[in-house]
Design a protein around this motif. Structure first.
Motif, PDB file in Angstrom:
ATOM      1  N   ALA A   1     -47.080  54.720 -25.633  1.00  0.00           N
ATOM      2  CA  ALA A   1     -46.049  54.323 -26.591  1.00  0.00           C
ATOM      3  C   ALA A   1     -46.628  53.472 -27.699  1.00  0.00           C
ATOM      4  CB  ALA A   1     -44.929  53.577 -25.875  1.00  0.00           C
ATOM      5  N   THR A   2     -47.479  52.524 -27.340  1.00  0.00           N
ATOM      6  CA  THR A   2     -48.095  51.662 -28.347  1.00  0.00           C
ATOM      7  C   THR A   2     -48.992  52.462 -29.280  1.00  0.00           C
ATOM      8  OG1 THR A   2     -48.038  49.761 -26.850  1.00  0.00           O
ATOM      9  CG2 THR A   2     -49.567  49.648 -28.697  1.00  0.00           C
TER      10      THR A   2
ATOM     11  N   SER B   1     -41.818  55.122 -30.691  1.00  0.00           N
ATOM     12  CA  SER B   1     -42.074  55.532 -29.312  1.00  0.00           C
ATOM     13  C   SER B   1     -41.683  54.408 -28.356  1.00  0.00           C
ATOM     14  CB  SER B   1     -43.557  55.869 -29.116  1.00  0.00           C
ATOM     15  OG  SER B   1     -43.930  56.964 -29.898  1.00  0.00           O
ATOM     16  N   ARG B   2     -41.005  54.779 -27.297  1.00  0.00           N
ATOM     17  CA  ARG B   2     -40.542  53.789 -26.326  1.00  0.00           C
ATOM     18  C   ARG B   2     -40.753  54.298 -24.914  1.00  0.00           C
ATOM     19  NH1 ARG B   2     -34.507  52.087 -27.950  1.00  0.00           N
ATOM     20  NH2 ARG B   2     -34.907  50.551 -26.310  1.00  0.00           N
TER      21      ARG B   2
ATOM     22  N   TRP C   1     -39.293  59.171 -26.384  1.00  0.00           N
ATOM     23  CA  TRP C   1     -39.049  58.403 -25.166  1.00  0.00           C
ATOM     24  C   TRP C   1     -40.024  58.894 -24.107  1.00  0.00           C
ATOM     25  CZ3 TRP C   1     -35.897  54.316 -24.072  1.00  0.00           C
ATOM     26  CH2 TRP C   1     -34.860  54.021 -24.974  1.00  0.00           C
TER      27      TRP C   1
ATOM     28  N   SER D   1     -46.961  52.906 -21.186  1.00  0.00           N
ATOM     29  CA  SER D   1     -46.830  51.817 -22.156  1.00  0.00           C
ATOM     30  C   SER D   1     -47.930  51.886 -23.208  1.00  0.00           C
ATOM     31  CB  SER D   1     -46.862  50.464 -21.443  1.00  0.00           C
ATOM     32  OG  SER D   1     -45.780  50.336 -20.539  1.00  0.00           O
TER      33      SER D   1
ATOM     34  N   CYS E   1     -39.257  54.235 -21.037  1.00  0.00           N
ATOM     35  CA  CYS E   1     -38.063  53.955 -20.239  1.00  0.00           C
ATOM     36  C   CYS E   1     -38.341  54.321 -18.785  1.00  0.00           C
ATOM     37  CB  CYS E   1     -36.868  54.749 -20.752  1.00  0.00           C
ATOM     38  SG  CYS E   1     -35.339  54.360 -19.856  1.00  0.00           S
TER      39      CYS E   1
END
Length: 224
Positions: free
Chosen positions: A130-131, A137-138, A103, A127, A140
């Motif tokens: 995460a990609t 993977s995120r 996260w 972002s 928040c």
């Protein structure tokens, strides 16, 4: 057509200012260095890692992204931080993806500053991370700043702490599964562009811990 556009609006590297590319190979190599451990004046209580000092292409990229509307620079900055995540996993500083999902929590920013910049640059960077890291993977955007937070430029470490005390909050839009992380044991990493005194990181880690979310590390592009 591309060559014609370059003549009219020549590309400029967001890191060093050289023409011909939005992000040159030399700056890419600079940001690809291994992360280094940092000890900020205000200790957040978790490991802090940075790609290097706030100078050269790191400084140039942050200023261009924040002050000159270079949203495209979220990609090279995010890719550099993604490389740091992979390195920290290899060193055993972060759990591998098969053991713990990742996260990424962007450090909070003032709403007025985000509006002036056409959105939150750190959120865009997270972002990309995460990609690029994939496998669960995120991102928040769990944290927000309340009213009354001043611009921190020129403030001492103690003044920055007072400025943020009680004004960093867990957003009411946080998904339920994020707040259940204390049971699912993911890897939670706080992401920011520049770390100065560590006051923002420390308050963010504290607020998340109060909500039951344990941050494992802070990862930044540069330290000042």
């Amino acid at each position: 057509m591309r060559a014609l556009l370059d003549l009219i609006l020549p590309l400029e590297c967001g890191g060093c200012g050289d023409s011909g590319s939005g992000w040159c190979e030399r700056c890419r190599r600079t940001l690809a260095d291994d992360p280094v451990a940092v000890r900020p004046r205000v200790d957040p209580g978790v490991p802090v890692w940075a790609l290097g000092p706030y100078a050269g292409p790191r400084r140039g990229a942050v200023i261009a992204a924040k002050e000159r509307g270079r949203r495209d620079l979220a990609v090279p900055m995010g890719m550099a931080l993604a490389g740091a995540v992979n390195t920290l996993r290899r060193w055993g500083e972060l759990d591998p993806p098969e053991l713990a999902p990742l996260w990424l929590v962007p450090a909070p920013t003032r709403a007025r500053a985000a509006r002036a910049r056409g959105g939150d640059p750190v959120l865009r960077i997270a972002s990309v991370v995460a990609t690029a890291t994939g496998r669960g993977s995120r991102v928040c955007p769990a944290l927000s700043m309340g009213r009354g937070v001043r611009d921190s430029v020129g403030l001492s470490a103690a003044q920055r702490q007072d400025n943020l005390a009680g004004r960093v909050r867990v957003s009411d839009k946080v998904p339920d599964d994020f707040l259940r992380t204390r049971r699912s044991c993911p890897e939670v990493v706080l992401v920011d562009d520049v770390l100065t005194t560590g006051a923002t990181a420390a308050e963010s880690v504290r607020v998340l811990a109060t909500a039951g979310v344990q941050v494992g590390a802070v990862l930044v592009l540069a330290y000042a």
